[in-house]
Design a protein around this motif. Structure first.
Motif, mmCIF file in Angstrom:
data_model
loop_
_atom_site.group_PDB
_atom_site.id
_atom_site.type_symbol
_atom_site.label_atom_id
_atom_site.label_comp_id
_atom_site.label_asym_id
_atom_site.label_seq_id
_atom_site.Cartn_x
_atom_site.Cartn_y
_atom_site.Cartn_z
ATOM 1 N N ASN A 40 0.839 -1.092 0.000
ATOM 2 C CA ASN A 40 -0.056 0.021 0.047
ATOM 3 C C ASN A 40 0.804 1.520 -0.242
ATOM 4 O OD1 ASN A 40 -2.787 -1.360 0.487
ATOM 5 N ND2 ASN A 40 -1.621 -2.214 2.036
ATOM 6 N N ALA A 130 -6.993 -1.826 1.606
ATOM 7 C CA ALA A 130 -8.085 -1.189 0.586
ATOM 8 C C ALA A 130 -9.504 -1.535 1.006
ATOM 9 C CB ALA A 130 -7.601 -1.776 -0.725
ATOM 10 N N THR A 133 -10.665 0.637 3.897
ATOM 11 C CA THR A 133 -10.817 2.121 3.742
ATOM 12 C C THR A 133 -12.126 2.356 2.936
ATOM 13 O OG1 THR A 133 -8.553 2.226 3.443
ATOM 14 C CG2 THR A 133 -9.510 4.095 2.570
ATOM 15 N N VAL A 159 -7.537 0.719 -3.686
ATOM 16 C CA VAL A 159 -8.865 1.349 -2.717
ATOM 17 C C VAL A 159 -10.023 1.557 -3.889
ATOM 18 C CG1 VAL A 159 -9.589 2.826 -1.268
ATOM 19 C CG2 VAL A 159 -7.170 2.214 -1.113
ATOM 20 N N THR A 255 -7.466 4.798 8.000
ATOM 21 C CA THR A 255 -8.254 3.387 8.094
ATOM 22 C C THR A 255 -7.528 2.899 9.601
ATOM 23 O OG1 THR A 255 -7.929 3.180 5.898
ATOM 24 C CG2 THR A 255 -8.174 1.137 6.955
#
Length: 308
Positions: A40, A130, A133, A159, A255
């Protein structure tokens, strides 16, 4: 165990693939043998020191937050999982130092959920950050409802591609910004694609003349500025990248680990409503190359490290 560590902030040159002692397992944690790890943007941003002002970091730092793997052992207070259980996790702890780019991870149960049977290991490894989020932005913050319209910026990314599917599962109409080469991909996920860049507001207005009900911004900057002119209510803008959204009355999404939210996304996968597009996979030892590709910001879907 083998793990990816850094001993100081810097570029890809500080990433080391090395041998470390196996982690200890506390009373509220489980020991997971990792099978896949999602890569990420936050990973390389931490590596470069961009988040030093808000995160406590200890070196040497094992990198990473995402994982999918198999429980090997459980702490004395754990009742949620047992050896052999397949799990996914967004394993962010209060101090950043013992991450998931490793063969073995001691993960608090508050960071885990059961792996969706519908996803393979690579897909499962790319889901936690992802997916969380998307869930926490669209469901918890924006409270998107059936029949509403949602604009998602960078809808083809890691995401964004999951957010499109979460919003579609909620019964929303999704408009997604992306380059023209990703428009067919977005249609396949259930979104109406629009080209980003100059003239974006007009292109969105052509699809939604009265504006959209909610916006998820995954780009920041100009994308956030344009969003204020397109959304009916500025309090229904969420951004995972641009702190300015709070000053507009919207929601900044940082997140957080939440087993119920993670389980909710996993259920979407098992119900056939969500999949994880995997753009590329790398062996664990090539984490620096995986992060460099992620930093380019042009990937369709997720980049995942596979652990033997």
């Amino acid at each position: 165990m083998k793990a990816i560590v850094i001993n100081r902030y810097g570029g890809p040159e500080v990433v080391e693939y090395t041998e470390l002692p196996d982690p200890k397992v506390g009373p509220d944690s489980v020991l997971v043998r990792t099978r896949a790890v999602g890569v990420n943007p936050v990973d390389w941003k931490i590596r470069e020191g961009h988040l030093d002002g808000i995160l406590d970091v200890c070196f040497p730092m094992i990198m990473g937050f995402d994982l999918a793997g198999v429980v090997q052992a459980v702490g004395g207070a754990v009742t949620e999982f047992g050896p052999g259980d397949e799990v996914i996790g967004y394993v962010r702890k209060d101090v950043i130092g013992y991450g998931t780019y490793a063969e073995l991870v001691a993960a608090p149960v508050r960071t885990l959920a059961r792996k969706p049977a519908a996803l393979d290991w690579a897909q499962a490894g790319g889901l936690p950050t992802a997916g969380l989020t998307a869930q926490q932005a669209l469901v918890n913050a924006l409270r998107v409802r059936r029949g509403e319209s949602v604009l998602i910026h960078a809808a083809a990314g890691g995401v964004g591609s999951l957010a499109v599917q979460v919003a579609t599962a909620l019964g929303a109409r999704v408009i997604g910004t992306a380059g023209s080469h990703n428009h067919t991909f977005l249609r396949g996920l259930g979104a109406e694609p629009v080209e980003y860049g100059q003239g974006l507001a007009e292109r969105v207005r052509a699809l939604a003349p009265e504006g959209v009900d909610a916006v998820l911004d995954l780009v920041g900057g100009e994308a956030l500025d344009v969003s204020t002119a397109l959304v009916k209510d500025p309090t229904r803008i969420a951004s995972a990248v641009d702190f300015r959204v709070s000053g507009l009355g919207g929601h900044y999404i940082w997140t957080r680990p939440d087993p119920e939210d993670l389980a909710a996304v996993a259920r979407l996968a098992d119900d056939g409503l969500l999949t994880v597009p995997v753009a590329s996979t790398f062996p664990l030892g090539q984490a620096a190359s995986a992060q460099a590709l992620n930093a380019e910001g042009r990937t369709r879907g997720k980049i995942v490290l596979l652990v033997d």
